[in-house]
Design a protein around this motif. Structure first.
Motif, PDB file in Angstrom:
ATOM      1  N   GLU A   1       8.100   5.617   4.994  1.00 50.75           N
ATOM      2  CA  GLU A   1       7.102   6.690   4.961  1.00 50.75           C
ATOM      3  C   GLU A   1       6.076   6.461   3.854  1.00 50.75           C
ATOM      4  N   GLY A   2       4.815   6.240   4.259  1.00 53.93           N
ATOM      5  CA  GLY A   2       3.729   6.045   3.298  1.00 53.93           C
ATOM      6  C   GLY A   2       3.707   4.690   2.614  1.00 53.93           C
TER       7      GLY A   2
ATOM      8  N   GLU B   1       0.616  -3.010  -5.548  1.00 53.24           N
ATOM      9  CA  GLU B   1       1.180  -4.262  -6.040  1.00 53.24           C
ATOM     10  C   GLU B   1       0.978  -5.325  -4.974  1.00 53.24           C
ATOM     11  N   VAL B   2       0.794  -6.557  -5.409  1.00 50.08           N
ATOM     12  CA  VAL B   2       0.834  -7.687  -4.492  1.00 50.08           C
ATOM     13  C   VAL B   2       2.194  -8.353  -4.715  1.00 50.08           C
TER      14      VAL B   2
ATOM     15  N   GLY C   1      11.246 -11.491  -1.826  1.00 51.80           N
ATOM     16  CA  GLY C   1      10.470 -11.255  -3.037  1.00 51.80           C
ATOM     17  C   GLY C   1      10.817  -9.893  -3.607  1.00 51.80           C
ATOM     18  N   PHE C   2      10.850  -9.807  -4.929  1.00 49.74           N
ATOM     19  CA  PHE C   2      11.199  -8.539  -5.568  1.00 49.74           C
ATOM     20  C   PHE C   2       9.943  -7.703  -5.765  1.00 49.74           C
ATOM     21  N   CYS C   3      10.018  -6.445  -5.354  1.00 52.28           N
ATOM     22  CA  CYS C   3       8.901  -5.509  -5.496  1.00 52.28           C
ATOM     23  C   CYS C   3       9.144  -4.622  -6.711  1.00 52.28           C
ATOM     24  N   GLU C   4       8.315  -4.790  -7.730  1.00 45.30           N
ATOM     25  CA  GLU C   4       8.454  -3.997  -8.958  1.00 45.30           C
ATOM     26  C   GLU C   4       8.216  -2.509  -8.689  1.00 45.30           C
ATOM     27  N   THR C   5       7.235  -2.199  -7.856  1.00 49.98           N
ATOM     28  CA  THR C   5       6.896  -0.808  -7.568  1.00 49.98           C
ATOM     29  C   THR C   5       8.062  -0.061  -6.941  1.00 49.98           C
TER      30      THR C   5
ATOM     31  N   VAL D   1       0.855  -1.184   0.000  1.00 58.64           N
ATOM     32  CA  VAL D   1       0.000   0.000   0.000  1.00 58.64           C
ATOM     33  C   VAL D   1       0.892   1.235   0.000  1.00 58.64           C
ATOM     34  N   VAL D   2       0.703   2.094  -1.010  1.00 58.59           N
ATOM     35  CA  VAL D   2       1.452   3.346  -1.112  1.00 58.59           C
ATOM     36  C   VAL D   2       0.461   4.482  -0.941  1.00 58.59           C
ATOM     37  N   ASP D   3       0.647   5.261   0.120  1.00 54.97           N
ATOM     38  CA  ASP D   3      -0.247   6.384   0.423  1.00 54.97           C
ATOM     39  C   ASP D   3      -1.716   5.966   0.403  1.00 54.97           C
TER      40      ASP D   3
END
Length: 193
Positions: A160-161, A40-41, A76-80, A33-35
């Protein structure tokens, strides 16, 4: 990362009868969760090593066994975010006991399993959430390791966020110790300084 599907899945009629050091692998799904919005899951591979005790009859008259998570490596790699998210047990912290309890008298399954761990969360090589107290619960478990979903009950923070909301764990399976150690070493290298 994907989980191999060639692991033998043994049906069980009762809890494993003897104490054992169990090596498991599974897949985690963590919503980023961004802001306030899910972006992304994150799909992660989880390696869990637990010391399981022999089952006992508890005061309520149902069987249970306790276990302690000895090692846990998740990556796990986070694309975001363009980086690896990792979870590992907090070092030098006694880990709490976890438990699996039958849901009825006279039969071990179905059961409820509760995983407790104190862990560190990394984004890349940076420790972002130290000594996070985690809890995960699986209901209607029909064998060990569980084959149904186990759900994390608390969110954690990546900065942050940036938050990971309640997550789920699936496709749990036993894993040969040598393969487990090789993969866990790969995960540890991702955050090594």
């Amino acid at each position: 990362m994907s989980i191999a599907t060639d692991v033998v899945q043994r049906p069980m009629e009762a809890f494993p009868p003897e104490p054992e050091l169990e090596h498991e692998r599974s897949e985690l799904s963590l919503p980023l969760v961004v802001d306030g919005e899910v972006k992304e899951v994150i799909r992660m591979e989880s390696l869990l090593k637990m010391q399981r005790s022999a089952p006992v009859l508890n005061a309520a008259g149902v069987r249970q066994f306790e276990f302690i998570i000895v090692e846990w490596e998740v990556a796990g790699f986070c694309e975001t975010l363009g980086d690896w998210v990792q979870i590992t047990l907090s070092p030098n912290i006694p880990q709490p006991k976890s438990v699996c309890v039958s849901q009825q008298h006279g039969s071990d399954y179905p059961a409820i399993i509760v995983y407790n761990a104190i862990m560190d969360v990394y984004l890349g090589k940076r420790l972002v959430d130290p000594q996070y107290v985690g809890l995960a619960v699986g209901a209607d478990v029909m064998q060990i390791p569980p084959r149904n979903h186990v759900h994390f009950q608390k969110a954690f923070n990546l900065g942050e966020g940036l938050d990971i909301m309640s997550a789920s764990c699936a496709t749990m399976a036993s894993m040969p110790p040598e393969e487990w150690e090789t993969k866990a070493t790969e995960f540890r290298r991702l955050r090594a300084n």
